[in-house]
Design an enzyme around this catalytic site. Structure first.
Site, PDB file in Angstrom:
ATOM      1  N   ASN A 131      -3.979  -1.855  -5.249  1.00  0.00           N
ATOM      2  CA  ASN A 131      -3.389  -2.623  -6.720  1.00  0.00           C
ATOM      3  C   ASN A 131      -3.228  -1.227  -7.860  1.00  0.00           C
ATOM      4  O   ASN A 131      -3.946  -0.575  -7.726  1.00  0.00           O
ATOM      5  CB  ASN A 131      -4.902  -3.073  -7.158  1.00  0.00           C
ATOM      6  N   ARG A 163      -3.518  -7.904  -1.267  1.00  0.00           N
ATOM      7  CA  ARG A 163      -3.683  -7.149  -0.062  1.00  0.00           C
ATOM      8  C   ARG A 163      -4.117  -7.196   1.165  1.00  0.00           C
ATOM      9  O   ARG A 163      -4.060  -6.871   2.071  1.00  0.00           O
ATOM     10  CB  ARG A 163      -4.633  -5.911  -0.997  1.00  0.00           C
TER      11      ARG A 163
END
Length: 90
Positions: A38, A20
Site C-alpha cells: 500500500n 494485497r
C-alpha cells in the site's frame, strides 16, 4: 519464453478490500515473483517478475482485482530484472 519484470501502480478503491492478499494469491498461482504494498496516496504498488504469459494474465487480473475493489487505472512499466523468490505482501 522470456522472463520480464514490471513495476507500477494500481489506482482506485484498492485499500481496505483485501487487494494485497488477493494479489499474493493470484501471483503465486501464476508463478510470479515479486511484492505488493500500500502507498500513502491510497494506491497499491506492485513488482512482478515472471514469464511474459503469466505477466499478461496478472496484468489482466489487476484491471479488476478482488471483489470489493474498484480499479480505476493500472500503470505498469518494464524495469530491470529483479531476483526475487516468491511473492510477498510488504
Amino acid at each position: 519464453m522470456s522472463s520480464l519484470s514490471l513495476q507500477g501502480y494500481v489506482h482506485g478503491r484498492v485499500q481496505g478490500v483485501g487487494f494485497r492478499q488477493a494479489t499474493v494469491r493470484q501471483a503465486s498461482k501464476l508463478g510470479i515473483d515479486g511484492w505488493v504494498r500500500n502507498l500513502n496516496d491510497g494506491s497499491v504498488e506492485v513488482m512482478l517478475c515472471g514469464e511474459e504469459s503469466a505477466l499478461e494474465a496478472m496484468t489482466a487480473w489487476l484491471q479488476t482485482g478482488p471483489a470489493g475493489a474498484k480499479v480505476e487505472a493500472v500503470e505498469l512499466t518494464g524495469c530491470a530484472w529483479q531476483e526475487i523468490a516468491g511473492f510477498v505482501q510488504l
